[in-house]
Design an enzyme around this catalytic site. Structure first.
Site, short mmCIF file in Angstrom:
data_model
loop_
_atom_site.label_atom_id
_atom_site.label_comp_id
_atom_site.label_asym_id
_atom_site.label_seq_id
_atom_site.Cartn_x
_atom_site.Cartn_y
_atom_site.Cartn_z
CB SER A 121 -8.15 -0.25 -3.59
OG SER A 121 -7.32 -0.07 -2.49
NE ARG A 157 -3.98 -1.79 2.03
CZ ARG A 157 -4.90 -2.01 2.94
NH1 ARG A 157 -4.76 -1.54 4.16
NH2 ARG A 157 -5.96 -2.71 2.63
CG ASP A 189 -4.68 -1.96 -3.68
OD1 ASP A 189 -4.93 -3.18 -3.62
OD2 ASP A 189 -4.74 -1.21 -2.70
CE1 TYR A 193 -4.43 -4.50 4.90
CE2 TYR A 193 -2.14 -3.82 4.68
CZ TYR A 193 -3.28 -4.39 4.14
OH TYR A 193 -3.27 -4.85 2.86
CD GLN A 203 -3.22 5.69 -3.73
OE1 GLN A 203 -3.05 6.58 -4.56
NE2 GLN A 203 -3.54 5.94 -2.49
#
Ligand code: NAD
Length: 375
Positions: A131, A120, A128, A228, A125
Site C-alpha cells: 500500500s 491485509r 503494509d 484482491y 495496515q
C-alpha cells in the site's frame, strides 16, 4: 539488540531506515548500525544517521552481531556471510521470483520475513509496504503521463482561446489507482475509472470521478476476498473489452494498474484499441512488471504504437526515494514495534500470529512458509 541497515544494490534508490526510525529503534533500546552510503539514493547523508544515534560502517561491521537485518530489496545471500545465525532478515524479498535466494537465507540460518506478504488485515495496515509504495507510484504514474503528454491537463480559458481538459481513464482502482484518480483530479483532468470489484464504484465517485463498469455480466461483489481480484470469466472479459473499446477512443491518458495475485496481469488494452486513440495520447502501464495490462508494453521503457506512447512503468516508487523510504521504513518499524518485548529487548514473533504466519519465510534453517512449500 543490534539492527543492521544495508546499503541496497545498484538501481535501488530507497533505504530501509530513515533517521526518524533509527531514533525510534534507539528509544526501544536497540542499537542501530547503518552501512556507509545506505541513504544516498534517498538524500540521507551518513551524518544524518549518525546524528539520529546510529553507527555507520562497512557491511561486515554492521552485520557483526546484528540480530535484525533490514533491507528494501532482498540482498544476495552471499553478501550476508558475516550475519549471525538466527538473525531476522526483513525486506521486500520477492519470495516467488527469488526462490533460490530464499533457500540461501534458510541455509545461512537467517529467519527471513517478506514484507510484501503482509496479510491485509486492519492490524497490519501500518506495516503494509504494498500500500505505501503503490500509493506513491499511483501519483508518479500521473505525473509521468503529464510530462510526456503534449497538452495540458487542466482546462484553461485564455485570451488566445480555450485549452480543453485532459480526459484520464484509470483501469484498476486499488491503492495505486485511487491515488492516480486523486492526482489527475488535482491536476484538473476529467477522470473516469473502472474495476472488477463492485466496492470501488463508490470510491471512484467519492473522488469526483466517473465510474465506467460492465453492467450486463456480474463482476466481483464488494471488496473481493482480501481486497484482491481473481481472473474473470471469458464472458466478463468480452463484455469488458467491448466497454473499453467504446470508451478508450475518447481518452487522452490511460493509467492501468490491474493485478491478480499469483497470476500474470490481465490484458485490458489491445493493439487495435490503441489504434483508435488520438495521436499524442499516453498510456501508463503500471502492471508492466507483471506482464502488462497493455499489448506491446515493455517494462522500464517508453514505446510508441500508433503515435500513442506506452510507458512500461516499473517500480515508480523508486523515483520518489525520500518519501518511499520514509513510508517503507515506518512500515518496518511498525512491524517490529508491534512485536517488541521490552523485557527481552527484542521482537518476539509468535508462531500462531496471523502476521507472522503470513510473512515468515524461513526459520531454523528451513523454508517454513506454506505459500512456498506449496509452490
Ligand atoms: P492490486 O494491486 O492487487 O490490484 C489493483 C486493482 O486492479 C484492484 O483494485 C483489482 O480489483 C483491479 N483489477 C484486477 N483485475 C482487473 C480487471 N480485469 N479489470 C479491472 N481491474 C482489475 O490491489 P491493491 O491496490 O493492492 O488493493 C486492492 C484493495 O485491497 C483495496 O481496496 C485496498 O484498500 C485493499 N487493501 C487493504 C489492506 C489492509 O486492510 N491492510 C492493505 C492493502 C490493500
Amino acid at each position: 539488540m543490534k539492527i543492521a541497515v544495508l546499503k541496497e544494490a545498484a538501481g535501488e534508490t530507497r533505504c530501509a531506515a530513515i533517521p526518524e526510525t533509527v531514533k525510534k529503534f534507539v528509544a526501544l533500546g536497540a542499537e542501530v548500525a547503518v552501512e556507509k552510503g545506505a541513504g544516498a539514493g534517498a538524500s540521507i547523508a551518513d551524518a544524518d544517521f549518525t546524528a539520529a544515534g546510529a553507527k555507520v560502517g562497512s557491511r561486515k561491521d554492521v552485520l557483526k552481531g546484528a540480530g535484525i537485518i533490514l533491507a528494501v530489496d532482498g540482498p544476495d545471500p552471499a553478501s550476508l556471510k558475516d550475519a549471525k545465525k538466527g538473525a531476522l532478515l526483513i525486506g521486500a524479498l520477492d519470495p516467488v521470483r527469488r526462490r533460490n535466494a530464499i533457500d540461501g537465507y534458510a541455509s545461512a540460518g537467517l529467519d527471513a520475513l517478506a514484507m510484501e506478504w503482509m496479510p491485509r488485515i486492519t492490524r497490519a495496515q501500518s506495516m503494509d509496504i504494498l500500500s505505501s509504495q503503490s500509493n506513491l507510484a499511483g501519483y508518479k504514474a500521473v505525473v509521468e503521463a503529464a510530462d510526456v503528454y503534449g497538452r495540458a491537463f487542466p482546462m484553461m480559458m485564455t485570451a488566445a482561446g480555450t485549452v480543453s481538459p485532459a480526459k484520464v481513464f484509470v483501469m484498476g482502482v486499488g491503492v495505486a489507482g485511487l491515488q492516480a484518480i486523486a492526482t489527475a483530479k488535482r491536476l484538473g483532468a476529467q477522470v473516469s475509472a473502472t474495476d472488477v470489484r463492485s466496492a470501488t464504484k463508490e470510491q471512484i465517485m467519492s473522488l469526483g470521478a466517473k465510474p465506467i463498469f460492465v453492467e450486463n455480466v456480474a463482476g466481483i461483489e464488494g471488496e473481493g476476498s482480501g481486497g484482491y481480484a481473481t481472473e474473470m470469466s471469458r464472458e466478463y472479459q468480452k463484455a469488458q473489452a467491448e466497454l473499453v473499446s467504446g470508451h478508450i477512443a475518447k481518452q487522452d491518458i490511460v493509467i492501468t494498474t490491474a493485478l491478480i495475485p499469483g497470476k500474470p496481469a490481465p490484458r485490458l488494452i489491445s493493439d487495435a484499441q490503441i489504434a483508435t486513440m488520438r495521436p499524442g495520447s499516453v498510456i501508463v502501464d503500471m502492471a508492466a512488471d507483471a506482464g502488462g495490462n497493455v499489448e506491446g508494453t515493455v517494462s522500464g521503457k517508453n514505446v510508441e504504437k500508433h503515435r500513442v506512447t506506452i510507458i512500461g512503468a516499473a517500480n515508480l516508487a523508486r523515483s520518489l526515494a525520500a518519501d518511499s523510504s520514509a513510508l517503507f521504513s515506518r512500515n518496518i518499524y511498525n512491524l517490529l514495534a508491534a512485536f517488541w518485548d521490552k523485557e527481552q529487548a527484542k521482537p518476539v514473533l509468535p508462531d500462531d500470529d496471523e502476521i507472522v504466519k503470513g510473512i515468515r519465510l524461513t526459520q531454523g534453517g528451513k523454508v517454513v512458509n506454506e505459500r512456498l512449500s506449496a509452490a
